[in-house]
Design an enzyme around this catalytic site. Structure first.
Site, PDB file in Angstrom:
ATOM      1  N   ARG A 112      27.065 -69.276 -28.178  1.00 26.84           N
ATOM      2  CA  ARG A 112      25.813 -69.492 -27.423  1.00 26.84           C
ATOM      3  C   ARG A 112      25.956 -68.845 -26.042  1.00 26.84           C
ATOM      4  NH1 ARG A 112      26.862 -75.884 -25.760  1.00 26.84           N
ATOM      5  NH2 ARG A 112      28.029 -75.360 -23.877  1.00 26.84           N
ATOM      6  N   ASP A 139      34.697 -69.249 -31.398  1.00 25.17           N
ATOM      7  CA  ASP A 139      34.237 -70.428 -30.652  1.00 25.17           C
ATOM      8  C   ASP A 139      34.815 -71.673 -31.323  1.00 25.17           C
ATOM      9  OD1 ASP A 139      32.406 -72.379 -29.188  1.00 25.17           O
ATOM     10  OD2 ASP A 139      31.497 -70.509 -28.551  1.00 25.17           O
ATOM     11  N   ASP A 154      39.816 -71.636 -31.041  1.00 26.89           N
ATOM     12  CA  ASP A 154      40.031 -72.445 -29.846  1.00 26.89           C
ATOM     13  C   ASP A 154      40.981 -71.647 -28.965  1.00 26.89           C
ATOM     14  OD1 ASP A 154      40.953 -74.157 -27.875  1.00 26.89           O
ATOM     15  OD2 ASP A 154      41.104 -75.900 -29.201  1.00 26.89           O
ATOM     16  N   ASN A 197      35.528 -64.834 -22.611  1.00 26.10           N
ATOM     17  CA  ASN A 197      34.318 -65.429 -22.031  1.00 26.10           C
ATOM     18  C   ASN A 197      34.289 -66.957 -22.115  1.00 26.10           C
ATOM     19  OD1 ASN A 197      31.188 -65.492 -21.505  1.00 26.10           O
ATOM     20  ND2 ASN A 197      31.469 -66.440 -23.517  1.00 26.10           N
ATOM     21  N   TYR A 213      37.557 -75.778 -11.417  1.00 19.00           N
ATOM     22  CA  TYR A 213      36.847 -74.560 -11.857  1.00 19.00           C
ATOM     23  C   TYR A 213      37.151 -73.400 -10.921  1.00 19.00           C
ATOM     24  CZ  TYR A 213      32.935 -71.799 -13.767  1.00 19.00           C
ATOM     25  OH  TYR A 213      32.159 -70.824 -14.353  1.00 19.00           O
ATOM     26  N   LYS A 272      39.048 -69.871 -11.953  1.00 20.49           N
ATOM     27  CA  LYS A 272      38.372 -68.571 -11.864  1.00 20.49           C
ATOM     28  C   LYS A 272      39.075 -67.648 -10.870  1.00 20.49           C
ATOM     29  CE  LYS A 272      35.207 -69.366 -14.978  1.00 20.49           C
ATOM     30  NZ  LYS A 272      35.223 -68.676 -16.268  1.00 20.49           N
ATOM     31  N   VAL A 298      23.769 -68.275 -13.894  1.00 20.99           N
ATOM     32  CA  VAL A 298      23.188 -67.670 -15.100  1.00 20.99           C
ATOM     33  C   VAL A 298      22.570 -68.801 -15.909  1.00 20.99           C
ATOM     34  CG1 VAL A 298      23.601 -66.163 -17.077  1.00 20.99           C
ATOM     35  CG2 VAL A 298      25.172 -66.077 -15.128  1.00 20.99           C
TER      36      VAL A 298
END
Ligand code: NAD
Length: 228
Positions: A10, A31, A52, A73, A138, A142, A171
Site C-alpha cells: 500500500r 510486505d 518481513d 521502503n 523515528y 531515518k 505524503v
C-alpha cells in the site's frame, strides 16, 4: 530490469511499484500484509512475496537471482516523547526501519555484484535531517538510514552499485492518516502533503540511468519543509 520494493502492499511502496512497472521493470513487492499485498500485485500485474524486512530468511527467499533495483521502503512510526519512549517500542521501530534497511542491502548485494550493476534506494525522511518532537525513535532510524546510505555507497561504488536515499516530507498514505490535524502541512511552504506519485518520480529517477552519476546522496522531496 528487475526491481524489489519492500512495504509495497500500500501507500508509497504500491505507487513506486506501479510507476516502475509502467516503465517496463519486472516488479516484485514484499510486505507483511499478505492479503493486501497479493491484491495490489494482482491489480498491478506484478509479483508479491511475504517479506518481513526484519527476518533474514525472508530476505534470502525474496531476492531473485538477478536484481537491478532495491527500494527499502518498508517503515513504521509511532509518537512517544523522549522521556516516555519504551525500550520495546524503540527496538521494534529500529528493527523495521533501520535493521530492515541493513538486511535488505546485504541481501541484494550478491545479486547486484553478479550483475555488475545495481541501484539501491533507501527511504529516509525529512525527520532524518531535522528533529521533530515526539519522534525520537523515528528520527533516529531515518538519520541512520541516511548515514548508512553514504557508507554503503562508498563500499559498493566499485561494484557499479549506486546507493541513494530519499527524504520525503508529508505524503498522503495510511501511515499519516491518524496524524494530529495537518501534521507537517502548516510548516510546508507548498501547503499540502505530497501525492504518492510525486515521490515515485524520484524513485524512477534514482532507479534508472538518468541518475548514473548519482550515489551516496539524499534527495529531499518535501514541498519546501527543510528550506526554513
Ligand atoms: N507518509 C509520510 O508522510 C512519510 C514521510 C516520509 C517518509 N515516509 C516513509 O515512507 C515509507 C513508506 O511509508 P508510507 O507512507 O507508504 O506508509 P504505509 O504505512 O502506507 O506503508 C508502509 C508499508 O510498510 C509495510 N511494513 C511495515 N512493517 C514491515 C515489515 N516488518 N516488513 C515489511 N513491510 C513492512 C506496511 O505493511 C506498509 O505496507 C516508510 O519508510 C516511511 O517511514 C513516509
Amino acid at each position: 530490469m528487475i526491481a524489489l520494493i519492500t512495504g509495497g502492499a500500500r501507500g508509497q511502496g504500491a505507487s513506486h511499484a506501479e510507476r516502475l512497472a509502467a516503465e517496463g521493470y519486472e516488479v516484485i513487492i514484499g510486505d507483511v500484509l499478505d492479503d493486501l499485498g497479493e491484491e495490489t500485485a494482482a491489480r498491478l500485474g506484478i509479483a508479491y512475496r511475504h517479506l518481513d524486512v526484519t527476518n533474514p530468511d525472508d530476505w534470502a527467499a525474496a531476492v531473485p537471482e538477478r536484481l537491478d533495483v532495491l527500494v527499502n521502503n518498508a517503515g513504521i512510526i509511532h509518537v512517544n516523547p523522549l522521556v516516555e519512549e519504551t525500550l520495546e517500542a524503540w527496538n521494534r521501530l529500529i528493527a523495521v526501519n533501520q535493521t530492515g534497511t541493513l538486511l535488505g542491502m546485504q541481501a541484494a548485494i550478491p545479486a547486484m555484484r553478479a550483475n555488475g550493476r545495481g541501484s539501491i534506494i533507501n527511504v529516509a525522511s525529512i525527520f532524518g535531517v531535522t528533529g521533530s518532537e515526539g519522534y525520537i525513535a523515528y528520527t533516529a532510524s531515518k538519520a541512520a538510514i541516511i548515514a548508512m546510505t553514504k557508507t554503503a555507497a562508498l563500499e559498493l561504488a566499485t561494484d557499479g552499485i549506486r546507493v541513494n536515499a530519499i527524504c520525503p516530507g508529508g505524503v498522503s498514505t495510511p501511515m499519516n492518516a491518524s496524524e494530529p490535524e495537518g501534521g507537517v502541512v502548516p510548516l510546508t511552504p507548498l501547503g499540502r502533503r505530497a501525492h504518492v506519485s510525486e515521490i515515485s518520480g524520484a524513485i524512477a529517477f534514482l532507479a534508472g540511468d538518468d541518475s548514473s552519476f548519482v550515489t551516496g546522496t539524499e534527495l529531499i522531496i518535501d514541498g519546501g519543509y527543510l528550506a526554513r
